[in-house]
Design a protein around this motif. Sequence first.
Motif, short mmCIF file in Angstrom:
data_model
loop_
_atom_site.label_atom_id
_atom_site.label_comp_id
_atom_site.label_asym_id
_atom_site.label_seq_id
_atom_site.Cartn_x
_atom_site.Cartn_y
_atom_site.Cartn_z
N LEU A 27 -7.39 8.32 -9.44
CA LEU A 27 -6.11 7.64 -9.36
C LEU A 27 -5.70 7.11 -10.73
N ASN A 28 -6.65 6.60 -11.51
CA ASN A 28 -6.34 6.13 -12.85
C ASN A 28 -5.84 7.27 -13.72
N ALA A 29 -6.42 8.46 -13.57
CA ALA A 29 -5.99 9.62 -14.33
C ALA A 29 -4.57 10.01 -13.96
N ALA A 30 -4.23 9.94 -12.67
CA ALA A 30 -2.88 10.26 -12.23
C ALA A 30 -1.88 9.26 -12.79
N ALA A 31 -2.23 7.98 -12.82
CA ALA A 31 -1.34 6.96 -13.39
C ALA A 31 -1.16 7.20 -14.88
N ALA A 32 -2.21 7.61 -15.56
CA ALA A 32 -2.12 7.90 -17.00
C ALA A 32 -1.21 9.10 -17.25
N ARG A 33 -1.26 10.11 -16.39
CA ARG A 33 -0.37 11.27 -16.53
C ARG A 33 1.08 10.88 -16.30
N VAL A 34 1.34 10.02 -15.30
CA VAL A 34 2.71 9.56 -15.04
C VAL A 34 3.22 8.78 -16.25
N LEU A 35 2.40 7.89 -16.80
CA LEU A 35 2.81 7.11 -17.97
C LEU A 35 3.08 8.02 -19.15
N ALA A 36 2.22 8.99 -19.41
CA ALA A 36 2.42 9.93 -20.52
C ALA A 36 3.71 10.72 -20.34
N TYR A 37 4.00 11.13 -19.11
CA TYR A 37 5.22 11.88 -18.83
C TYR A 37 6.45 11.02 -19.12
N LEU A 38 6.42 9.77 -18.67
CA LEU A 38 7.56 8.87 -18.92
C LEU A 38 7.68 8.53 -20.41
N GLN A 39 6.57 8.41 -21.12
CA GLN A 39 6.63 8.14 -22.55
C GLN A 39 7.22 9.32 -23.30
N THR A 40 6.94 10.52 -22.85
CA THR A 40 7.45 11.73 -23.49
C THR A 40 8.92 11.95 -23.18
N CYS A 41 9.28 11.82 -21.91
CA CYS A 41 10.64 12.14 -21.46
C CYS A 41 11.58 10.93 -21.44
N GLY A 42 11.03 9.75 -21.38
CA GLY A 42 11.86 8.55 -21.30
C GLY A 42 12.24 8.19 -19.88
N GLU A 43 12.65 9.20 -19.11
CA GLU A 43 13.00 8.98 -17.70
C GLU A 43 12.72 10.25 -16.92
N ALA A 44 12.53 10.09 -15.61
CA ALA A 44 12.24 11.23 -14.75
C ALA A 44 12.55 10.86 -13.32
N THR A 45 12.89 11.86 -12.53
CA THR A 45 13.14 11.62 -11.10
C THR A 45 11.81 11.61 -10.35
N ASN A 46 11.87 11.08 -9.13
CA ASN A 46 10.66 11.08 -8.30
C ASN A 46 10.20 12.50 -8.01
N VAL A 47 11.13 13.45 -7.96
CA VAL A 47 10.77 14.85 -7.72
C VAL A 47 9.94 15.39 -8.89
N GLU A 48 10.35 15.08 -10.11
CA GLU A 48 9.60 15.51 -11.29
C GLU A 48 8.21 14.87 -11.32
N LEU A 49 8.15 13.59 -11.00
CA LEU A 49 6.89 12.86 -11.06
C LEU A 49 5.90 13.30 -9.98
N CYS A 50 6.41 13.88 -8.88
CA CYS A 50 5.54 14.31 -7.79
C CYS A 50 4.91 15.68 -8.01
N ARG A 51 5.19 16.29 -9.15
CA ARG A 51 4.53 17.57 -9.45
C ARG A 51 3.02 17.35 -9.51
N PRO A 52 2.23 18.32 -9.04
CA PRO A 52 0.77 18.15 -9.03
C PRO A 52 0.17 17.89 -10.41
N ASP A 53 0.77 18.43 -11.45
CA ASP A 53 0.23 18.24 -12.79
C ASP A 53 0.66 16.91 -13.42
N VAL A 54 1.51 16.15 -12.72
CA VAL A 54 1.94 14.84 -13.24
C VAL A 54 1.31 13.75 -12.37
#
Length: 90
Positions: A27-54
């Motif tokens: 779960l910590n790894a998944a939270a880290a991936r979500v944070l990294a995604y938001l840091q890279t993109c700035g913003e994202a929809t819940n659909v984007e964040l629900c991708r298995p790789d995020v």
Amino acid sequence: MIRFRELLDEKRIGSRFNTVKVERDRLNAAAARVLAYLQTCGEATNVELCRPDVGGMRAVGRIHELRQHGHAITKHHVSGGIWMYRLERP
């Protein structure tokens, strides 16, 4: 007498029989991936964040955890069941 922490570490979770520690790390790894995604993109929809790789299917739960750890993440409604999450920069 068994200590509570020892009992937690031995408890099995889900059908894959992960220990609590393994599940916590996942779960910590998944939270880290979500944070990294938001840091890279700035913003994202819940659909984007629900991708298995995020963040996977519980990405919004990971957002909640990140907020509890002090990250300023805002959301606004886009349409229907779509929400936009934005990582606010200090």
